[in-house]
Enzyme design. Structure first.
Site, PDB file in Angstrom:
ATOM      1  N   LYS A  55      87.272 -42.805  68.130  1.00 20.83           N
ATOM      2  CA  LYS A  55      87.532 -43.350  69.469  1.00 20.83           C
ATOM      3  C   LYS A  55      87.879 -44.832  69.358  1.00 20.83           C
ATOM      4  O   LYS A  55      87.326 -45.548  68.535  1.00 20.83           O
ATOM      5  CB  LYS A  55      86.253 -43.173  70.285  1.00 20.83           C
ATOM      6  CG  LYS A  55      86.414 -43.506  71.733  1.00 20.83           C
ATOM      7  CD  LYS A  55      85.323 -42.844  72.548  1.00 20.83           C
ATOM      8  CE  LYS A  55      85.431 -43.321  73.996  1.00 20.83           C
ATOM      9  NZ  LYS A  55      86.818 -43.265  74.511  1.00 20.83           N
ATOM     10  N   CYS A 140      97.275 -49.925  75.574  1.00 21.61           N
ATOM     11  CA  CYS A 140      96.268 -50.413  76.514  1.00 21.61           C
ATOM     12  C   CYS A 140      96.743 -51.736  77.120  1.00 21.61           C
ATOM     13  O   CYS A 140      97.632 -52.392  76.582  1.00 21.61           O
ATOM     14  CB  CYS A 140      94.896 -50.521  75.870  1.00 21.61           C
ATOM     15  SG  CYS A 140      94.880 -51.140  74.212  1.00 21.61           S
ATOM     16  N   ASN A 202     100.594 -41.098  73.109  1.00 16.98           N
ATOM     17  CA  ASN A 202      99.401 -41.283  73.904  1.00 16.98           C
ATOM     18  C   ASN A 202      99.552 -40.445  75.178  1.00 16.98           C
ATOM     19  O   ASN A 202     100.593 -39.833  75.404  1.00 16.98           O
ATOM     20  CB  ASN A 202      99.218 -42.773  74.242  1.00 16.98           C
ATOM     21  CG  ASN A 202      97.743 -43.131  74.394  1.00 16.98           C
ATOM     22  OD1 ASN A 202      96.976 -42.378  74.993  1.00 16.98           O
ATOM     23  ND2 ASN A 202      97.349 -44.264  73.854  1.00 16.98           N
ATOM     24  N   GLY A 227      96.844 -32.426  77.285  1.00 15.27           N
ATOM     25  CA  GLY A 227      96.802 -30.961  77.335  1.00 15.27           C
ATOM     26  C   GLY A 227      98.186 -30.341  77.200  1.00 15.27           C
ATOM     27  O   GLY A 227      99.193 -31.044  77.083  1.00 15.27           O
ATOM     28  N   GLY A 255      98.977 -31.964  73.409  1.00 17.93           N
ATOM     29  CA  GLY A 255      98.855 -30.594  73.896  1.00 17.93           C
ATOM     30  C   GLY A 255      98.843 -29.508  72.844  1.00 17.93           C
ATOM     31  O   GLY A 255      99.062 -28.344  73.160  1.00 17.93           O
TER      32      GLY A 255
END
Lengths: 314, 300
Positions: A55, A140, A202, A227, A255
């Site tokens: 993460k 980000c 992303n 997804g 996905g």
């Protein structure tokens, strides 16, 4: 089938002999979808995965956004977690040793709020045993650019990535957002700044509204779509970057949940494939792809997964 | 979901380590409608053998473009009989996923991951325990009641809901407790009002030494405040929207005072059972902690 006839799953994710990255198989975890590693290691030995991408870590610990943080959408989900993480120092002290002890190939994801923070983060992780590579999450917000994400602009991409590549002794991957007009140009900027490769894609920025209450369905209002719904976007982005920069290693994601999905991203140009949301639906998703890929290749006469890279006839 | 490995396997198919949670493809042994709720009895010997009260399972669903599992409390476990181990789960139909599950019947196959999360810690000494449930939050408390009684503790139940049909399994509750009390907001069953209207009287009359609660967050916050006033230990099983159920997506967070500082802990991993006095009730679902760095604490 005899053992020596098993298709070769090994992949190389670096063209730089000074900073090699060889994985025993192309299946890795997507950042933000595997927590510390311990959670899924309750189910199986995560050392068997190609690599674990952790993460995103920030300089300070972050508590993240208020709930609700997730909403399921048609064939996908939106999330707005807000980069909740223990901070890079706590992760180095508490989580990396556990991963290193198990021989897990660890790719550390770093997220800065400013260009300078990327350098500080890269310095903190430099020389730490067990880190195979850095993934710079530049999707980000840049607080010095009115919250515009770094990877939305070529110049900000170059600035942030060069800070990381300047101090890193391991390969550096730039994780890019698909929410741009020309993703190949952003990838080229990352390469100019010394990136070993790119991670595509992303989440897509999205939003959902509860029409009964008129309120956004996420505490953070907007969030990232992931997804199966986004897989065609990933395939397109990988294809475009691979066509423009054929030698550039690409970690593809978006996905993926089945072996044919893995092959689709590799045919588009991915060298390795990361799995994210599928792990939420099945904790064994990554392992079952590692196990299922050799049979798929063997049944079709492929000797190596590398034969399929960029094999789309477009 | 037909492309997911494991589907189409003969049952029982189980995958996992020697201990901890597993994934099992299981047969439904029975379906029952209980008031407004649906109960499935599932043949899952590995999960039944490993589960403790307060833990949950997550079930794969189909239809309507769904991709995520749905979490459900375990309301009972049987380790005996010809099926060598079954679990009971209770569901309330709130969307296409739960509607699909509520349509399952005997011999249908379901895909189960569990047992998951931290269950209820049990008293070390013989104790009088008050179990407070709201709506189908009563489900895990029936499993807890059975376990507490088996170990010689006194159990008193207090279940509340909006209406009588949303009081979960009153009959089973009466069998498993020294006393039972029900409240409904519309007065259609038991005492009109909320559980917290009658909790102080019951806690006094039974001599409660510990409180266990499960239900909506608002109810839990009110029960936690009453427990604190009476200086009673209180364990709550929180209801927060979950994504993965296995600790990796960080969706189901609850603000919590850990020994090392304030943290957003995961209902599915550090919870769902949490120490009521450490939950930061006033910060749930607010922006008070949004995106702000903290001075200390492992917020993973």
């Amino acid at each position: 089938m005899s053992a020596e006839r098993r298709p070769d799953l090994r992949v190389s994710l670096s063209a730089d002999p000074a900073r090699p990255l060889e994985l025993p198989n192309p299946i890795v975890t997507a950042s933000g979808c595997f927590a510390s590693g311990r959670e899924i290691d309750r189910f199986f030995d995560i050392g068997g995965l190609g690599a674990v991408v952790v993460k995103s870590l920030t300089l300070e610990p972050r508590l993240g956004l208020p709930t609700p943080r997730m909403v399921e959408t048609d064939s996908g989900m939106l999330n707005a977690i807000g980069l909740q993480n223990p901070g890079v120092d706590a992760w180095l002290a508490n989580d990396l040793p556990w991963l290193a002890e198990r021989g897990v190939r660890t790719i550390v994801s770093l997220a800065g709020k400013t260009v300078a923070e990327y350098r500080t983060l890269a310095e903190r992780v430099r020389g730490q045993p067990g880190i195979a590579a850095i993934e710079a999450n530049i999707s980000c917000p840049n607080v010095e650019d009115r919250g515009m994400v770094f990877a939305a602009r070529e110049e900000a991409t170059r600035d942030a990535i060069s800070q990381v590549t300047r101090v890193s002794a391991v390969p550096v991957f730039a994780k890019l957002t698909p929410d741009v007009t020309d993703i190949a140009a952003i990838a080229a900027a990352a390469v100019e700044a010394g990136a070993t490769g790119v991670s595509l894609i992303n989440t897509l920025s999205g939003m959902a509204i509860d029409v009964e209450t008129g309120r956004p369905r996420l505490g953070g209002v907007t969030g990232g779509l992931s997804g199966p719904a986004i897989r065609p976007v990933a395939v397109r982005a990988i294809h475009e970057v691979h066509r423009a920069l054929p030698d550039l290693p690409i970690i593809g994601m978006g996905g993926v949940r089945s072996v044919p999905d893995v092959v689709e991203l590799i045919m588009a140009g991915a060298s390795a494939v990361a799995v994210g949301t599928a792990t939420f639906a099945d904790p064994f998703a990554t392992l079952e792809l590692v196990e299922g890929l050799p049979d798929w290749l063997a049944e079709r006469g492929y000797r190596s997964v590398r034969q399929l890279r960029g094999a789309v006839q477009a | 979901m037909s492309t997911v490995p494991g589907r189409g396997q003969p049952t029982p198919y189980t995958r996992g380590r020697e201990d901890g949670p597993v994934r099992s493809i299981c047969e439904v042994l029975a379906y029952r409608k209980i008031g407004a709720y649906h109960q499935l009895t599932i043949v899952a010997p590995d999960i039944a053998a490993r589960a403790t009260p307060g833990q949950f399972v997550s079930l794969a669903v189909e239809g309507g473009g769904t991709i995520l599992r749905r979490p459900f409390s375990i309301t009972g476990v049987s380790q005996h009989g010809p099926w060598a181990g079954t679990i009971d789960v209770v569901l309330d139909v709130v969307g296409p996923g739960t509607a699909w599950l509520a349509g399952r019947s005997k011999h249908d196959v379901v895909d189960v991951v569990g047992p998951l999360g931290r269950g209820f810690p049990l008293p070390r000494q013989p104790a009088t325990c008050l179990l407070v449930g709201g709506g189908y939050g009563a489900a895990p408390l029936l499993y807890l009641a059975a376990q507490l009684q088996h170990r010689g503790h006194r159990v008193d139940l207090l279940f509340g809901a909006k209406t009588g049909e949303r009081i979960f399994n009153a009959i089973e509750g009466k069998r498993q407790a020294s006393s039972t009390r029900f409240t409904t907001e519309d007065g259609s069953f038991g005492t009109q009002g909320r559980v917290t209207d009658v909790l102080p009287d019951i806690a006094t009359s039974t001599g409660a030494e510990a409180i266990y609660a499960c239900g909506p967050m608002g109810m839990l916050a009110a029960v936690a405040a009453q427990a604190r006033e009476r200086r009673l230990p209180c364990q709550v099983s929180v209801e927060e929207l979950m994504g993965c159920g296995v600790g990796v997506c960080n969706t189901c967070v609850v603000p919590y005072r850990r020994r090392d500082g304030l943290a957003n802990v995961r209902a599915c991993y550090e919870g769902p059972v949490l120490d009521a006095k450490r939950v930061v009730w006033e910060a749930i679902g607010t922006t008070a902690m949004a995106g702000e760095p903290v001075e200390q604490g492992d917020a993973s």
